[in-house]
Design an enzyme around this catalytic site. Structure first.
Site, PDB file in Angstrom:
ATOM      1  N   LEU A  41       0.822  -1.216   0.000  1.00  0.00           N
ATOM      2  CA  LEU A  41       0.000   0.000   0.000  1.00  0.00           C
ATOM      3  C   LEU A  41       0.858   1.268   0.000  1.00  0.00           C
ATOM      4  CD1 LEU A  41      -3.042  -0.679   2.365  1.00  0.00           C
ATOM      5  CD2 LEU A  41      -2.633  -1.441   0.035  1.00  0.00           C
ATOM      6  N   HIS A  42       0.347   2.274  -0.698  1.00  0.00           N
ATOM      7  CA  HIS A  42       1.023   3.567  -0.780  1.00  0.00           C
ATOM      8  C   HIS A  42      -0.050   4.647  -0.713  1.00  0.00           C
ATOM      9  CE1 HIS A  42      -0.403   3.293  -4.873  1.00  0.00           C
ATOM     10  NE2 HIS A  42       0.299   2.195  -5.078  1.00  0.00           N
ATOM     11  N   GLN A  75      -8.217  -2.288 -16.480  1.00  0.00           N
ATOM     12  CA  GLN A  75      -8.767  -3.116 -15.405  1.00  0.00           C
ATOM     13  C   GLN A  75     -10.076  -2.500 -14.881  1.00  0.00           C
ATOM     14  OE1 GLN A  75      -6.534  -4.961 -12.000  1.00  0.00           O
ATOM     15  NE2 GLN A  75      -7.237  -3.147 -10.915  1.00  0.00           N
ATOM     16  N   HIS A 130      -3.321   4.149  -2.585  1.00  0.00           N
ATOM     17  CA  HIS A 130      -4.339   3.320  -1.916  1.00  0.00           C
ATOM     18  C   HIS A 130      -5.019   4.120  -0.806  1.00  0.00           C
ATOM     19  CE1 HIS A 130      -1.576   0.044  -3.440  1.00  0.00           C
ATOM     20  NE2 HIS A 130      -2.740  -0.353  -3.905  1.00  0.00           N
TER      21      HIS A 130
HETATM   22  O1  PAF Z   1      -5.353  -3.579  -8.937  1.00  0.00           O
HETATM   23  C1  PAF Z   1      -5.065  -4.486  -8.142  1.00  0.00           C
HETATM   24  O2  PAF Z   1      -4.436  -4.298  -7.097  1.00  0.00           O
HETATM   25  C2  PAF Z   1      -5.500  -5.906  -8.459  1.00  0.00           C
HETATM   26  O3  PAF Z   1      -5.468  -6.143  -9.829  1.00  0.00           O
HETATM   27  C3  PAF Z   1      -6.874  -6.282  -7.864  1.00  0.00           C
HETATM   28  C4  PAF Z   1      -7.989  -5.417  -8.416  1.00  0.00           C
HETATM   29  C5  PAF Z   1      -6.828  -6.168  -6.357  1.00  0.00           C
HETATM   30  C6  PAF Z   1      -7.218  -7.722  -8.207  1.00  0.00           C
HETATM   31  O4  PAF Z   1      -6.277  -8.614  -7.706  1.00  0.00           O
END
Ligand code: PAF
Length: 512
Positions: A32-33, A158, A36
Site C-alpha cells: 500500500l502507498h 482493469q 491506496h
Molecule cells: O489492482 C489491483 O491491485 C489488483 O489487480 C486487484 C484489483 C486487487 C485484483 O487482484
C-alpha cells in the site's frame, strides 16, 4: 474506532455479520502507498459516516505471467495495516490462498474476459492477466458482498473490465473509480515504483511528462505524434511495451484520436514495467440536459454545475430573455423584418454572485425575475420555434461552449447545440408531477396559481408544441440517458446524475 485485521474466512464472516453500515470494498494486492490511501479516503468521503471500509490484500497469482514479479511483489502486512488504518479503513482482510482457492487452484471456476476488452493495451501483452484479475474479483466480491467497489483509475483497462464484469453479472454493486494519484514529480503511484533505483526513477519521469506534453499538444492541434512520444521515451532509456490510442469506454483502438479518447502507454524502466495514461481532449467535457418543460432541468442543471464546479449555461433562460425582450418592445414575432432587427441588437449575458445566484441580463438590464412571468411562459415556446431565433441563440450557445466545462440545459442541447456532449441526459417526469411542481414554483415566486387541471393541460400543450415544431423539436438524443424523476427528491436526482456523469467522465478528464 476499532481496526480489525482479518485473516480467515470464518473471521471475515463473523466481522461482516457485526457490521451495521454498508461495506465499501477496496481490493488491493498490498504494497500500500498514498494512492491506496486516497482510495480509502474517497470511500470514506463517499459513504460519509455511514460506511464501513474493508481493504483486502491478496497477491493474486492468477494475474501474474510466468516471468513476472509474483515472488518479488511487496508483502508487508504490518505496514499495509498502518497505512489502511491511517487512511480511515475499518478493517484489513488478508486471506490465504487456501481460503480463496479452497484447495486446488485448478478446480477454480474461471472468468474469461471478452476478447475485445483484452485484445489491446495490457491485455495483449499480459496474456490471461485480466482473466486472472476477474476470476479473483468475483471470488472476493462474492465473499464480501459490498455495496460499493472502489477502484483506482490508474489501471484504466482493469477499471473498465471490472465495471463491465459487475454489470454483466448483474451484481448490485456500485463501481466507483478514483483518479490516479501522482507523486510530486507526477509519476503515478504504484507498488512497483519501489523496484526503481534513483537513476531509473528519474528516467521513469519521462513517462508522465511525455504523456502530458502529448495531451497539451492534442488540445492545441487536435492530433498527436506517436513517433515523437516513442522517441521521447527511448531517449530516456525507457523501452516501449506499447503506446496506444483507444476509445475510453470500449477500449477499441482508434486510427485517428477523436476527442475525448485515451492515450495509454506501458514501458520498461530497467526491469520494472510501468503503465500510465492520459485523456486526449480538445476541450473540457460538456453535459447536455434536455427534457420537457417543468421536469426540473434548470434546478438540477444549476445545482449539478455548482456541485461539480462547472459553468451553468441556462439556454432556457436565453429563450425566455428574448421572449421578454420581444414582448417588452411590442414586436410582432411574425413580422420577420422587425424580428431580425431585434435579434441583431439582442445580447444576453449571465452573471453570478454568491448572494444572488445566477442573474440574466438583456442588453445590460437585469431581467432574472421578469423572464419567469406567466406571460413569458405562454409565448416562449412559439418564439423559440422561429428559425432566426433558433439560429441566433444556438450559435451563441455554441460559442459559450467552445471551451467546454459546462452544463447546458434545454430541449435540443444534446441534438442540435452540443451533439458531441460527453454526457446527455433526458430529464423527465409525468405531466401530473410537473403540474404540481409548476404550481409550487408559481406560488413561491408570488404569481397567481391556476388549478392543477389547467396547469396539466398547459404542460401537455407545451409538450405537443415543443415536439411538433419543425425546427429543433424536443427529442431525446439516441445516446441520451433517461432520468424519470417522479417522486425523487432533488438530492436523489443529483446523486443519480453524478453517478451517470462519473461513468462517462472520469475525474482525470476534468483536469485539462
Ligand atoms: O489492482 C489491483 O491491485 C489488483 O489487480 C486487484 C484489483 C486487487 C485484483 O487482484
Amino acid at each position: 474506532m476499532t481496526f480489525s485485521i482479518i485473516k480467515t474466512k470464518a473471521q471475515l464472516d463473523s466481522w461482516l455479520k457485526k457490521q451495521k453500515n454498508p461495506i465499501y470494498f477496496v481490493p488491493t494486492m498490498g504494497g500500500l502507498h498514498l494512492g491506496h490511501a486516497e482510495l480509502i479516503k474517497a470511500a470514506k468521503k463517499h459513504g460519509s459516516k455511514n460506511s464501513c471500509i474493508l481493504v483486502s490484500i491478496f497477491v493474486n497469482p492468477l494475474q501474474f505471467g510466468a516471468n513476472e514479479d509474483f515472488e518479488q511483489y511487496p508483502r508487508n502486512l504490518n505496514l499495509d495495516s498502518e497505512i489502511a488504518k491511517g487512511a480511515g479503513a475499518n478493517a484489513i482482510w488478508a486471506p490465504s490462498e487456501k481460503d480463496i482457492f479452497q484447495g486446488d487452484k485448478n478446480s477454480l471456476f474461471q472468468i474469461n474476459v471478452p476478447p475485445k476488452l483484452q485484445k489491446h493495451l495490457c491485455g495483449s501483452k499480459r496474456k490471461g492477466h485480466f482473466d486472472g484479475v476477474c476470476t479473483i474479483m468475483v471470488k472476493l466480491l462474492s465473499l464480501v458482498k459490498p455495496k460499493v467497489l472502489i477502484l483506482g483509475e490508474k489501471d484504466w483497462q482493469q477499471f473498465i473490465i471490472l465495471r463491465q464484469l459487475v454489470n454483466a453479472l448483474g451484481l448490485q454493486i456500485e463501481v466507483k473509480g478514483i483518479a490516479t494519484v501522482r507523486d510530486s514529480n507526477n509519476l503515478a503511484l504504484s507498488s512497483r515504483n519501489q523496484y526503481l533505483n534513483s537513476d531509473e526513477y528519474n528516467q521513469a519521469l519521462a513517462l508522465p511528462r511525455s504523456l502530458q506534453e502529448a495531451r497539451k499538444s492534442f488540445k492545441r492541434k487536435g492530433s498527436i505524434n506517436i513517433q515523437k512520444l516513442r522517441s521521447d521515451f527511448e531517449k530516456n532509456n525507457l523501452k516501449v511495451d506499447y503506446i496506444q490510442i483507444v476509445d475510453r469506454t470500449t477500449l477499441t483502438p482508434l486510427d485517428q484520436p477523436k476527442s475525448p479518447c485515451l492515450l495509454a502507454a506501458a514501458i520498461y524502466c530497467g526491469r520494472t514495467r510501468l503503465i500510465d495514461h492520459t485523456f486526449l481532449m480538445t476541450r473540457s467535457p460538456i453535459i447536455a440536459i434536455d427534457g420537457p418543460a417543468g421536469a426540473g432541468k434548470s434546478t438540477i442543471a444549476q445545482l449539478f454545475a455548482k456541485k461539480m464546479g462547472l459553468i451553468y449555461l441556462d439556454t432556457g433562460a436565453m429563450y425566455r430573455a428574448l421572449t421578454w425582450h420581444i414582448i417588452e418592445n411590442q414586436i410582432n414575432p411574425n413580422d420577420e423584418k422587425n424580428l431580425l432587427k431585434v435579434l441583431e441588437d439582442f445580447k444576453v449575458d449571465f452573471k453570478s454572485s454568491e448572494s444572488s445566484g445566477p442573474q440574466v441580463f438583456v442588453n445590460q438590464k437585469n431581467v432574472t425575475h421578469f423572464i419567469r412571468s406567466p406571460q413569458v411562459t405562454e409565448f416562449v415556446s412559439k418564439i423559440s420555434a422561429k428559425f432566426p431565433v433558433r439560429e441566433k441563440l444556438t450559435n451563441q450557445q455554441k460559442e459559450f461552449g467552445q471551451q467546454g466545462g459546462i452544463v447546458a440545459e434545454g430541449r435540443d442541447i444534446g441534438t442540435a447545440v452540443f451533439p458531441d456532449a460527453e454526457l446527455k441526459i433526458f430529464l423527465t417526469a409525468s405531466t401530473s408531477e410537473r403540474a404540481k411542481r409548476r404550481a409550487l414554483d408559481l406560488k413561491q415566486k408570488g404569481f397567481e396559481v391556476p388549478s392543477l387541471m389547467v396547469l396539466e393541460q398547459q404542460i401537455k400543450e407545451r409538450d405537443q408544441a415543443d415536439m411538433e415544431r419543425d425546427i429543433s423539436p424536443l427529442v431525446k438524443a439516441a445516446d441520451a440517458k433517461e432520468l424519470i424523476t417522479d417522486g425523487m427528491k432533488i438530492e436523489v436526482v443529483l446523486d443519480e446524475l453524478t453517478k451517470l456523469f462519473r461513468e462517462e467522465v472520469p475525474e482525470e478528464m476534468w483536469k485539462v
